[in-house]
Motif scaffolding. Structure first.
Motif, PDB file in Angstrom:
ATOM      1  N   GLY A  28       0.828  -1.249  -0.127  1.00  0.00           N
ATOM      2  CA  GLY A  28       0.028   0.094   0.204  1.00  0.00           C
ATOM      3  C   GLY A  28       0.961   1.274  -0.065  1.00  0.00           C
ATOM      4  N   GLY A  29       0.113   2.374   0.000  1.00  0.00           N
ATOM      5  CA  GLY A  29       0.936   3.561  -0.173  1.00  0.00           C
ATOM      6  C   GLY A  29       0.014   4.733  -0.322  1.00  0.00           C
ATOM      7  N   ASP A  30       0.771   5.773  -0.959  1.00  0.00           N
ATOM      8  CA  ASP A  30       0.005   7.300  -1.445  1.00  0.00           C
ATOM      9  C   ASP A  30      -0.135   6.941  -3.001  1.00  0.00           C
ATOM     10  N   ASP A  31      -1.414   7.385  -3.474  1.00  0.00           N
ATOM     11  CA  ASP A  31      -1.946   7.427  -4.743  1.00  0.00           C
ATOM     12  C   ASP A  31      -1.297   8.702  -5.795  1.00  0.00           C
ATOM     13  N   GLU A  65      -3.969  13.960  -4.702  1.00  0.00           N
ATOM     14  CA  GLU A  65      -5.203  14.556  -4.988  1.00  0.00           C
ATOM     15  C   GLU A  65      -5.089  15.798  -4.532  1.00  0.00           C
ATOM     16  N   ASP A  66      -4.123  16.380  -3.737  1.00  0.00           N
ATOM     17  CA  ASP A  66      -3.942  17.662  -3.042  1.00  0.00           C
ATOM     18  C   ASP A  66      -2.994  18.687  -4.271  1.00  0.00           C
ATOM     19  N   GLY A  67      -2.594  17.980  -5.219  1.00  0.00           N
ATOM     20  CA  GLY A  67      -1.668  18.611  -6.048  1.00  0.00           C
ATOM     21  C   GLY A  67      -0.148  18.585  -5.907  1.00  0.00           C
ATOM     22  N   LYS A  68       0.328  17.967  -4.692  1.00  0.00           N
ATOM     23  CA  LYS A  68       1.526  17.693  -4.212  1.00  0.00           C
ATOM     24  C   LYS A  68       2.330  16.942  -5.351  1.00  0.00           C
ATOM     25  N   GLU A  69       3.626  17.427  -5.564  1.00  0.00           N
ATOM     26  CA  GLU A  69       4.308  16.754  -6.833  1.00  0.00           C
ATOM     27  C   GLU A  69       5.426  15.676  -6.157  1.00  0.00           C
ATOM     28  N   LYS A  70       5.609  14.744  -6.971  1.00  0.00           N
ATOM     29  CA  LYS A  70       6.654  13.786  -6.587  1.00  0.00           C
ATOM     30  C   LYS A  70       7.016  13.257  -7.673  1.00  0.00           C
ATOM     31  N   GLN A  71       8.616  13.050  -7.946  1.00  0.00           N
ATOM     32  CA  GLN A  71       9.161  12.353  -9.077  1.00  0.00           C
ATOM     33  C   GLN A  71       9.026  10.787  -8.611  1.00  0.00           C
ATOM     34  N   LEU A  72       8.543  10.136  -9.896  1.00  0.00           N
ATOM     35  CA  LEU A  72       8.330   9.019  -9.554  1.00  0.00           C
ATOM     36  C   LEU A  72       9.039   7.951 -10.577  1.00  0.00           C
ATOM     37  N   GLU A  73       9.814   6.832  -9.981  1.00  0.00           N
ATOM     38  CA  GLU A  73      10.480   6.048 -10.986  1.00  0.00           C
ATOM     39  C   GLU A  73       9.977   4.643 -10.923  1.00  0.00           C
ATOM     40  N   PHE A  74       9.313   4.028 -12.057  1.00  0.00           N
ATOM     41  CA  PHE A  74       8.878   2.591 -12.084  1.00  0.00           C
ATOM     42  C   PHE A  74       9.275   1.999 -13.403  1.00  0.00           C
ATOM     43  N   THR A  75       9.141   0.537 -13.429  1.00  0.00           N
ATOM     44  CA  THR A  75       9.566  -0.181 -14.650  1.00  0.00           C
ATOM     45  C   THR A  75       7.905  -0.803 -14.985  1.00  0.00           C
ATOM     46  N   ILE A 109      -9.588  11.321 -12.479  1.00  0.00           N
ATOM     47  CA  ILE A 109      -8.332  11.698 -11.527  1.00  0.00           C
ATOM     48  C   ILE A 109      -8.861  13.053 -10.834  1.00  0.00           C
ATOM     49  N   PRO A 110      -8.606  13.079  -9.612  1.00  0.00           N
ATOM     50  CA  PRO A 110      -9.029  14.264  -8.708  1.00  0.00           C
ATOM     51  C   PRO A 110      -8.560  15.655  -9.565  1.00  0.00           C
ATOM     52  N   LYS A 111      -9.445  16.472  -9.390  1.00  0.00           N
ATOM     53  CA  LYS A 111      -9.475  17.776  -9.992  1.00  0.00           C
ATOM     54  C   LYS A 111      -7.954  18.606 -10.004  1.00  0.00           C
ATOM     55  N   THR A 112      -7.447  18.685  -8.656  1.00  0.00           N
ATOM     56  CA  THR A 112      -6.308  19.352  -8.312  1.00  0.00           C
ATOM     57  C   THR A 112      -5.053  18.557  -9.270  1.00  0.00           C
ATOM     58  N   ALA A 113      -4.897  17.373  -9.211  1.00  0.00           N
ATOM     59  CA  ALA A 113      -4.070  16.463  -9.988  1.00  0.00           C
ATOM     60  C   ALA A 113      -4.157  16.648 -11.304  1.00  0.00           C
TER      61      ALA A 113
END
Length: 120
Positions: A28-31, A65-75, A109-113
């Motif tokens: 689990g985690g943050d979306d 969902e709040d518009g907070k940015e994060k760099q994501l790396e995945f395969t 998708i949430p509106k802010t995102a």
């Protein structure tokens, strides 16, 4: 005999609940929401037995969902690139990084995102 059956049932229920909690903690985690804009970086992985697998690595900016940015790396776990312009909901975990992703409709998708994704 009745107490024995109740005890067995209690062990099964507790075991099932423990597995569910462990899965939530580990997987689990943050979306975050992302849009695929490239084909990703092709990676060829060769197993010990000589078989080759093709994966595509992505480094993208996601927004919660709040518009907070994060760099994501995945395969991407496919032998072809993910579909360009696809929107994904990515689950990110502090210990494991990206644990899963799934394609979603833009309307989900949430509106802010969504505003942040379409701004860039």
């Amino acid at each position: 005999m009745k107490k024995f059956l109740i005890g067995i049932l209690a062990v099964i229920v507790i075991g099932f609940a423990g597995v569910q909690i462990a899965e939530h903690v580990v997987m689990g985690g943050d979306d975050y929401y992302v849009q695929i804009t490239t084909d990703g970086q092709k990676e060829v992985v060769k197993e010990d037995n000589g078989q080759e697998y093709i994966n595509y690595k992505y480094i993208v900016t996601g927004y919660d969902e709040d518009g907070k940015e994060k760099q994501l790396e995945f395969t991407g776990q496919q032998d072809r690139p993910l579909r360009k312009s696809a929107y994904l909901k990515v689950t990110w975990n502090k210990k494991k990084g990206v644990t899963s992703y799934e394609e979603v409709k833009q309307s989900d998708i949430p509106k802010t995102a969504e505003k942040k994704l379409n701004k860039g």
